[in-house]
Design an enzyme around this catalytic site. Structure first.
Site, short mmCIF file in Angstrom:
data_model
loop_
_atom_site.label_atom_id
_atom_site.label_comp_id
_atom_site.label_asym_id
_atom_site.label_seq_id
_atom_site.Cartn_x
_atom_site.Cartn_y
_atom_site.Cartn_z
N ASP A 187 0.89 -1.17 0.00
CA ASP A 187 0.00 0.00 0.00
C ASP A 187 0.92 1.21 0.00
OD1 ASP A 187 -1.77 2.05 0.52
OD2 ASP A 187 -2.87 0.99 2.10
N TYR A 202 -8.72 -10.24 5.42
CA TYR A 202 -7.56 -10.51 6.27
C TYR A 202 -7.93 -11.68 7.19
CZ TYR A 202 -7.31 -5.73 4.64
OH TYR A 202 -7.35 -4.60 3.84
N1 GLY Z 1 -2.99 4.01 2.76
C1 GLY Z 1 -4.00 4.25 3.71
C2 GLY Z 1 -5.30 3.78 3.25
O1 GLY Z 1 -5.39 3.04 2.30
O2 GLY Z 1 -6.32 4.18 3.74
MN MN Z 2 -3.88 2.76 0.94
#
Ligand code: GLY
Ligand code: MN
Ligand code: MN
Length: 436
Positions: free
Chosen positions: A257, A385
């Site tokens: 991410d 998850y």
């Molecule tokens: N990167 C933080 C979110 O996806 O909310």
């Molecule tokens: Mn994110």
């Protein structure tokens, strides 16, 4: 971003503040990292949105209708020594010539000058609770003015949140803002592709993080919009994992991410792929479920649809999928009512995206979930998850964490995926990983 854009925003905010009132907004402070070293400076998004001014130690003041000028910038005075050690800074003259202020004053003179500016104003618009020193001074100045009421001076009678006005404006992105958001998303997409291509069993998560930062920086995005999450195997089940210090195992999925920031505008992209380049059958099944939820919910995006309806659809689809795969058992409606899906899908489908990664703007208006409108940008990021110790499911599912996240602009007719350049189908991912 052109100065004209900032000028238009100030005009807009000024019209909402209204004559007879005053608006104040402080810059972000420098923050100490250790001893005499600061963290890299990041301007406060609201302050930058209105000023384009990228220094700390500043305060913008808006006084609609003020004859000598409506926009006043308090900032640091130009200092030769500071220039030598730290480089260029605007100074009072730069504030007016480069940043469009009608008037500028030294920030060190704030307590002498500002009380006179709030005299006889009705409302003070400012971001309450953001700068405790300003909160404190403001109340002090107002109390001081109150004590002078017999001399005919009136103290402001209302403190109003400036954020409410600003955040509604920030929710709708202009063409210039979208240009920066597209750039942030496109370069961040390249970073994700680089990560997929360089990923090898035995590397450390931080080595993948380094590749991401390399791609962002060498393409001109000097900062990440938030700390990158590079989570292999069961680390992906920790939603805000940022340690990034584990070794990539051959049977692991890798959840990344990460997004860069382009002139204060964020990208926020997640991809999950197998370290080996080949999904296992169990990984494939869960991945396909998350992907189908993501594609179906993106497809719903268009003006007029309530954001929460899209979220609810993601919950239903996830629950149906989890029952099909045997991770949940029971009636779909009851599982949804009892929120059983939350054991595996515990966050919301997405959020506003803009200058802040979790961007500003109300999600509900008068207690109703807001409907999407053109110019809004949202993330769509369903995830599953399965905690490593989850003993209610078969062993093959345990320790798998998957999220797929894209950045979506609401257009007049539907949507545009700003982050579309990063592959996400199983076939595409396996192909790109085997190209090396
Ligand atoms: N990167 C933080 C979110 O996806 O909310
Ligand atoms: Mn994110
Ligand atoms: Mn996000």
């Amino acid at each position: 971003m052109q100065q004209l854009e900032f000028e238009q925003r100030r005009k807009n905010v000024m019209a909402q503040i209204g004559q007879g009132n005053i608006g104040l907004i402080p810059s972000a402070p420098e923050r100490i990292r250790n001893r005499d070293i600061d963290y890299p400076f990041r301007q406060d998004s609201d302050f930058y949105y209105l000023t384009g001014f990228n220094e700390s130690g500043a305060l913008a003041v808006f006084i609609p209708g003020r004859e000598q000028g409506q926009y006043i910038l308090f900032c640091r005075e130009f200092d030769e020594k500071k220039k030598l050690w730290e480089g260029a800074h605007s100074g009072l003259e730069g504030a007016t010539t480069h940043y469009g202020a009608d008037d500028s004053f030294p920030i060190d003179d704030l307590t002498d000058i500002l009380p006179g500016m709030i005299e006889n104003k009705g409302k003070v618009y400012y971001p309450m609770g953001r700068d405790s020193e300003l909160d404190h001074h403001l109340l002090e100045w107002i109390n001081h003015l109150k004590m002078q009421s017999r001399t005919g001076i009136n103290a402001p009678s209302e403190l109003v949140s400036l954020e409410h006005i600003l955040h509604e404006m920030r929710l709708f992105k202009s063409a210039a803002e979208l240009k920066l958001m597209r750039k942030a998303a496109q370069i961040s997409a390249k970073a994700h592709i680089r990560a997929m291509k360089c990923c090898k069993v035995g590397m450390y998560e931080y080595q993948i993080e380094a590749e991401i930062i390399h791609e962002l920086m060498s393409n001109g995005l000097r900062a990440v919009a938030y700390p990158s999450i590079v989570a292999s195997g069961k680390n992906a089940c920790i939603l805000h994992y940022v340690n990034n210090d584990s070794k990539l195992g051959k049977n692991d999925l890798l959840l990344i991410d990460a997004g860069g920031e382009c002139e204060h505008y964020a990208a926020d992209i997640t991809r999950t792929f197998p370290v080996s380049g080949k999904f296992s059958p169990a990984q494939k099944q869960l991945y396909q479920l998350v992907l189908e939820v993501q594609l179906a919910t993106i497809e719903m995006i268009k003006p007029g649809i309530a954001w929460n309806d899209i979220h609810q659809r993601s919950i239903r689809m996830m629950t149906i999928g989890l029952v099909k795969l045997g991770l949940l058992t029971g009636s779909i409606d009851k599982l949804i009512k009892d929120e059983k899906y939350k054991k595996f899908y515990m966050h919301r489908l997405g959020h506003w995206l803009g200058m802040d990664v979790h961007d500003v703007g109300d999600y509900k208006v008068e207690e109703e979930w807001r409907v999407l409108e053109p110019g809004m940008v949202v993330t769509v990021e369903p995830g599953l998850y399965v905690q490593p110790d989850c003993d209610t499911v078969a062993a093959k599912w345990r320790g798998i964490g998957i999220r797929i996240e894209d950045d979506i602009l609401v257009t007049k007719k539907g949507y545009e995926v700003l982050s579309a350049d990063v592959p996400k189908t199983i076939v595409e991912i396996e192909r790109i990983m085997q190209e090396n």
